[in-house]
Design a protein around this motif. Structure first.
Motif, short mmCIF file in Angstrom:
data_model
loop_
_atom_site.label_atom_id
_atom_site.label_comp_id
_atom_site.label_asym_id
_atom_site.label_seq_id
_atom_site.Cartn_x
_atom_site.Cartn_y
_atom_site.Cartn_z
N ILE A 180 12.90 24.80 47.26
CA ILE A 180 12.47 23.44 47.62
C ILE A 180 13.29 22.42 46.84
CG2 ILE A 180 10.56 21.82 47.47
CD1 ILE A 180 10.14 23.79 49.65
N ALA A 183 16.80 22.34 48.25
CA ALA A 183 16.86 21.62 49.51
C ALA A 183 16.90 20.12 49.27
CB ALA A 183 15.64 21.99 50.37
N ALA A 184 16.05 19.65 48.36
CA ALA A 184 15.98 18.21 48.10
C ALA A 184 17.26 17.72 47.44
CB ALA A 184 14.77 17.90 47.23
N TYR A 185 17.75 18.46 46.46
CA TYR A 185 19.02 18.08 45.83
C TYR A 185 20.13 18.05 46.87
CZ TYR A 185 17.37 18.38 40.99
OH TYR A 185 16.72 18.16 39.81
N GLY A 186 20.13 19.05 47.74
CA GLY A 186 21.17 19.15 48.76
C GLY A 186 21.20 17.96 49.71
N LEU A 187 20.07 17.23 49.79
CA LEU A 187 20.01 16.06 50.66
C LEU A 187 20.36 14.78 49.90
CD1 LEU A 187 16.78 17.02 52.57
CD2 LEU A 187 19.07 16.87 53.54
N GLY A 188 20.79 14.95 48.65
CA GLY A 188 21.18 13.77 47.89
C GLY A 188 20.02 13.12 47.16
N ALA A 189 19.02 13.92 46.78
CA ALA A 189 17.91 13.37 46.00
C ALA A 189 18.27 13.37 44.53
CB ALA A 189 16.64 14.20 46.22
N THR A 190 17.78 12.37 43.80
CA THR A 190 17.97 12.36 42.35
C THR A 190 16.91 13.28 41.74
OG1 THR A 190 16.44 10.52 42.07
CG2 THR A 190 18.76 9.97 42.38
N ARG A 191 17.08 13.57 40.46
CA ARG A 191 16.14 14.46 39.79
C ARG A 191 14.71 13.92 39.88
NH1 ARG A 191 16.95 18.61 35.74
NH2 ARG A 191 19.17 18.29 35.97
N GLN A 193 13.53 11.87 42.16
CA GLN A 193 13.04 11.96 43.54
C GLN A 193 12.59 13.38 43.86
OE1 GLN A 193 16.51 10.28 45.45
NE2 GLN A 193 15.36 8.47 46.07
N ARG A 197 8.70 13.59 44.65
CA ARG A 197 8.35 13.73 46.06
C ARG A 197 8.12 15.16 46.51
NH1 ARG A 197 10.40 9.07 49.55
NH2 ARG A 197 10.82 7.47 48.03
N GLN A 198 8.69 16.12 45.79
CA GLN A 198 8.51 17.51 46.22
C GLN A 198 7.73 18.33 45.20
OE1 GLN A 198 9.08 18.37 49.14
NE2 GLN A 198 10.41 16.74 49.85
N MET B 64 26.66 21.66 43.81
CA MET B 64 25.36 22.28 43.61
C MET B 64 25.38 23.17 42.36
SD MET B 64 23.06 21.29 45.75
CE MET B 64 21.74 22.47 46.01
N VAL B 92 24.88 13.08 43.10
CA VAL B 92 23.88 12.76 44.12
C VAL B 92 24.56 12.18 45.35
CG1 VAL B 92 21.96 11.20 44.63
CG2 VAL B 92 22.00 12.45 42.47
N ARG B 95 26.44 14.92 47.34
CA ARG B 95 25.59 15.77 48.17
C ARG B 95 25.10 15.04 49.41
NH1 ARG B 95 22.69 16.95 42.94
NH2 ARG B 95 24.25 18.18 41.86
N PHE B 102 20.90 26.31 53.54
CA PHE B 102 20.80 27.46 52.65
C PHE B 102 20.54 28.76 53.42
CE2 PHE B 102 19.94 23.66 50.35
CZ PHE B 102 20.59 23.84 49.15
N ASN B 106 14.42 26.77 54.17
CA ASN B 106 13.56 26.25 53.10
C ASN B 106 13.02 24.87 53.45
OD1 ASN B 106 16.02 25.00 52.95
ND2 ASN B 106 16.31 25.26 50.76
N PHE B 108 10.43 21.76 53.67
CA PHE B 108 9.41 21.26 52.75
C PHE B 108 8.04 21.53 53.36
CE2 PHE B 108 12.98 18.12 52.12
CZ PHE B 108 13.44 18.71 50.94
N PHE B 118 13.01 13.03 55.39
CA PHE B 118 13.04 13.00 53.92
C PHE B 118 14.37 12.48 53.38
CE2 PHE B 118 13.98 14.96 49.80
CZ PHE B 118 12.90 14.52 49.06
N ILE B 122 14.81 8.98 51.13
CA ILE B 122 15.20 8.89 49.71
C ILE B 122 16.51 8.15 49.55
CG2 ILE B 122 13.97 10.95 48.93
CD1 ILE B 122 16.67 12.39 49.02
#
Lengths: 298, 260
Positions: A180, A183-191, A193, A197-198, B64, B92, B95, B102, B106, B108, B118, B122
């Protein structure tokens, strides 16, 4: 190659098979006995307290202040005191513990300093509560001059349950699958976020369960509050953070230690109130935990 | 031997270029000085036996590996002429421009809609979210199956649908490059086929780098193939050449199934 025909038939128990079954049966009896000891003890205790306490348990009892006369005494002051302590302790310990848990799980580098902090938190969880009472007396009551106030009591109990909530929260955060986060990091989320959010929403049921269980421990504590000088004969409810207070376990302790069966009876009534409070809190914790495990299954 | 694998990418500049990229995990070196140019709007497959460093190399392309505490990356990865590993580059942002899908789906633990939205949320997307969600789900060839239940949990979808949702989620951020780490390895043959058809569609608008341990898949969907072995790039070239007439003996041994 040929197998004797008898070996293929079922129901041919040898002596060794029978011995194995007997052992299995013995263990079943032992497990049942071990479980029963706990449950029966609890039942006997409950019934005993109910026989003593139910008679005095009415609205008057909940609404009266302490008195020299058992038939006029009530638990208004300790009930309000417990509510104050519960609310304040939650307000202080929850953000601190969750913050610490987030830091340790999501931010802290994996090095020896982090490991030392971790070991210390685990050790703090095992320190006897009276020691926290001494700490509270020295730091909050005297050092910071807060006196024997509700605030001193809540701060002391917060310190007491911090390690427990931190560890429960860490476990809940760790249980969030790494996929999870990826996935969030891969979408360009900051730590932040990713965390906010997750990770936190997924960990929240576990964190709340740990917090409630820790708070129910705090509500039942007597020793550290005696240490910081909470009173047990108080004829008012706290109106602010600096007021003096008493709590249910203290009141119970006080009544039990008096001679005279009438005071023991109202102590039993107060115990019933405390038990209802604790069991309610534990029930909420269990409901949250079940909801949490259902979510995981999806 | 693995330093100069410049292939003809036409007049257009490559979408990504790795220059002497090495990755260490602690004391072990997972990727050894790999240089390669990823042509734009093509599908590039990274193949090789388990542990050859193909996934690790893929994760260098959008930083990553930064999330793995003991991983160290050296060398350069050029994206629009900029090295992704310059200190002033924000991973950031990298990415966001270079998305990733992946190995295991995965999603959410949220609704199909919220999964797709999402990334845009963000990243401060201010436009018409409904339209963006629909567009992304359509591009991932999932819209027709889910348009009437967008508020359902993503966990109620099948594995193949979940993976296409993950692709939609990645596309919603509007990346230029999509990295895929064995995106079909956890799926059944029919779901795999759908993902492969999808990849074929997506290359019109995106550059795709895909790691796969399935050589038939690489042969079916990719335009270029890189064969990695023990952390080194053995051979990189057009897919039909790699599979029919490889220059290196190791490549031939691998693609004909003699090892791996």
């Amino acid at each position: 190659m040929s197998v004797p025909e008898s070996a293929l038939l079922l129901g041919q128990n040898t002596a060794r098979d029978r011995r194995r079954q007997w052992k299995g049966h013995l263990f079943w009896v032992f497990s049942l006995a071990a479980t029963s000891v706990g449950i029966i003890t609890l039942m006997v205790l409950l019934v005993d307290v109910m026989i003593d306490g139910l008679g005095r348990l009415d609205a008057d009892f909940l609404n009266s202040y302490a008195s020299r006369f058992a038939d006029r005494a009530g638990i208004r002051a300790p009930l309000f005191g417990t509510a104050w302590i519960l609310g304040l302790t939650a307000a202080i310990s929850f953000p601190l513990s969750v913050g610490a848990a987030i830091y340790l799980e999501e931010y802290a580098p994996q090095n020896w300093i982090t490991r030392i902090i971790q070991v210390n938190i685990a050790n703090l969880a095992g320190v006897p509560s009276i020691v926290y009472g001494i700490l509270g007396l020295a730091v909050f009551v005297r050092g910071m001059g807060l006196g024997r106030s509700v605030l001193s009591g809540a701060l002391t109990l917060s310190i007491l349950i911090l390690p427990v909530i931190i560890m429960a929260s860490q476990e809940a955060i760790r249980a969030v699958p790494d996929s999870i986060r990826q996935a969030a990091y891969g979408l360009g989320a900051t730590r932040w976020q990713v965390t906010q959010r997750q990770v936190l929403p997924m960990a929240l049921p576990g964190i709340l369960t740990g917090t409630i269980l820790a708070l129910s421990r705090a509500v039942g504590e007597t020793a550290p509050l005696i240490m910081i000088g909470a009173l047990s004969f108080i004829a008012f409810t706290p109106q602010g953070l600096t007021d003096q207070f008493t709590v249910l376990p203290l009141q119970i302790y006080n009544w039990i230690s008096r001679p005279g069966a009438d005071f023991h009876e109202i102590a039993a009534s107060a115990i019933l109130v405390l038990l209802v409070l604790l069991l309610t809190m534990n029930a909420i914790a269990i409901i949250l935990r079940n909801r949490c495990s259902r979510m995981r299954v999806g | 031997m693995a330093t100069s694998h410049s292939i003809d990418t036409g007049a257009r500049p490559p979408a990504l270029e790795a220059r002497k990229v090495s990755v260490h995990y602690g004391t072990t070196q997972a990727v050894r000085e790999i240089s390669l140019r990823i042509p734009a709007n093509q599908v590039v497959a990274l193949i090789g036996p388990s542990g050859c460093g193909k996934s690790t190399l893929l994760r260098c392309f959008n930083r990553m590996n930064d999330l793995v505490s003991d991983a160290r990356v050296s060398g350069e990865v050029l994206f629009h002429g900029q090295n992704l590993y310059e200190p002033e580059i924000d991973p950031v942002e990298v990415r966001r421009r270079i998305g990733m899908v992946f190995q295991k789906p995965n999603p959410f633990p949220k609704s199909i809609y919220d999964n797709t939205a999402f990334g845009p949320r963000i990243n401060g997307f201010k436009g018409d979210m409904d339209a963006l969600v629909e567009e992304s789900l359509r591009r991932a060839a999932l819209w027709d199956e889910v348009h009437d239940r967008l508020s359902d949990s993503a966990y109620n979808l099948s594995g193949g649908q979940q993976q296409r949702l993950c692709i939609a989620r990645t596309l919603a951020v509007r990346p230029e490059i999509v990295l895929m780490d064995e995106p079909a390895s956890a799926l059944d043959p029919i779901a795999t086929q759908k993902i492969e058809e999808l990849i074929f569609e997506l290359k019109k608008e995106y550059t795709i780098v895909i790691v796969t341990h399935n050589m038939h898949q690489a042969a079916r969907i990719s335009d270029y193939t890189a064969f990695l072995y023990m952390g080194e790039l053995v051979e990189f070239g057009p897919t039909d050449k790699i599979f029919t007439n490889p220059s290196e003996e190791q490549t031939e041994a691998y693609v004909t199934g003699r090892f791996g």
